[in-house]
Design a protein around this motif. Sequence first.
Motif, short mmCIF file in Angstrom:
data_model
loop_
_atom_site.label_atom_id
_atom_site.label_comp_id
_atom_site.label_asym_id
_atom_site.label_seq_id
_atom_site.Cartn_x
_atom_site.Cartn_y
_atom_site.Cartn_z
N VAL A 22 0.86 -1.18 0.00
CA VAL A 22 0.00 0.00 0.00
C VAL A 22 0.90 1.24 0.00
O VAL A 22 1.78 1.38 0.85
CB VAL A 22 -0.94 0.00 1.22
CG1 VAL A 22 -1.70 1.30 1.32
CG2 VAL A 22 -1.90 -1.19 1.15
N ASP A 90 -7.27 7.45 1.40
CA ASP A 90 -8.41 6.81 0.74
C ASP A 90 -9.28 6.01 1.70
O ASP A 90 -10.47 5.82 1.45
CB ASP A 90 -7.93 5.87 -0.37
CG ASP A 90 -7.18 6.61 -1.47
OD1 ASP A 90 -7.67 7.66 -1.90
OD2 ASP A 90 -6.12 6.13 -1.89
N TYR A 174 -11.18 -2.85 -0.57
CA TYR A 174 -11.70 -1.53 -0.96
C TYR A 174 -10.84 -0.92 -2.07
O TYR A 174 -11.37 -0.38 -3.06
CB TYR A 174 -11.74 -0.59 0.23
CG TYR A 174 -12.25 0.79 -0.13
CD1 TYR A 174 -13.60 1.05 -0.23
CD2 TYR A 174 -11.35 1.83 -0.40
CE1 TYR A 174 -14.07 2.31 -0.60
CE2 TYR A 174 -11.81 3.08 -0.77
CZ TYR A 174 -13.17 3.32 -0.86
OH TYR A 174 -13.61 4.57 -1.23
N LEU A 175 -9.53 -1.01 -1.93
CA LEU A 175 -8.64 -0.42 -2.92
C LEU A 175 -8.71 -1.12 -4.28
O LEU A 175 -8.61 -0.47 -5.32
CB LEU A 175 -7.20 -0.47 -2.41
CG LEU A 175 -6.84 0.47 -1.25
CD1 LEU A 175 -5.39 0.26 -0.84
CD2 LEU A 175 -7.08 1.93 -1.62
N THR A 176 -8.89 -2.43 -4.25
CA THR A 176 -8.87 -3.20 -5.49
C THR A 176 -10.25 -3.46 -6.07
O THR A 176 -10.36 -3.87 -7.23
CB THR A 176 -8.17 -4.56 -5.27
OG1 THR A 176 -8.92 -5.31 -4.29
CG2 THR A 176 -6.74 -4.36 -4.78
#
Length: 210
Positions: A22, A90, A174-176
Motif C-alpha cells: 500500500v 483513501d 476496498y482499494l482493489t
Amino acid sequence: MLVIGAGGVGSPCALYLAAAGVGTIGIADGDRVELSNLQRQLLYTTAELGRPKAEAAAAALETLNPWVTIRPYPRYLTGKEVLDLAGEYDFIIDAADGLAAKLAIADACAAAGRPCCHGGVGGFLGQVTTCLPEDGNCYRCIFGTARGDSPAGGTLGPACGVAGSVMAAEAVKYLTGAGELLARRMLSVDLLRGRMETVAFCKKRKDSTL
C-alpha cells in the motif's frame, strides 16, 4: 491508508498493509512502547521500550517494505485532526481504544466522506465492520452514544491478530474492488469457543441525522 491506533489490532493490520505494498500509510498513536503490551503488539521489540509507538511502528514498517511511504503521527488525534487528515487518505483504519474515541473517528470519517473500517478486541473476542460514506455513520448506529469505556481486562494476542488481519483485508478489498466488504455487517470472532458469525444491521438513510 490512515491507521489510527498502533496497538494490538493496528500492529498486524499495518504489517499486512505494508507487506501488500500500500503506497502511503499514516500511523497515529500517542502512546509509548511498554513491556506488558508486547504479547499482542507485534510491531515492537524490547529494544524499543519507551519509544513513541508511531515512530517505532514507522521504523518497523519501513524495514519490512522500504518502497512504502510511512507517515508517523506520534499523538492522539482529536476528532478535528481526524477530519483534517482523512482527506489525505483513501481509507481509514480505526484500531483505537475505547468507545468514545471510536465514535469520534466514525463521526469525523462520516463528515469527511471517507470509508472507515472499525475493529476492536476484548479477551478472546474480536469484532470488525466497515462503514461507507454513502451508508451514513453506521458505527454510531450500532453503538449509539458513548457512556464510558468498558472495564479494562486482558486481551489475547491472537484475537488482535485475527481482527487486524480482517481489517487489512477490508482495506485491500476496498482499494482493489475485489470481493464484498463488511458494509452494514459486523464480523464477530470468538476464539474461546471457536465460533465466527456475521451479523447484519439496517442501512442508515442518507438524509438521517448523525
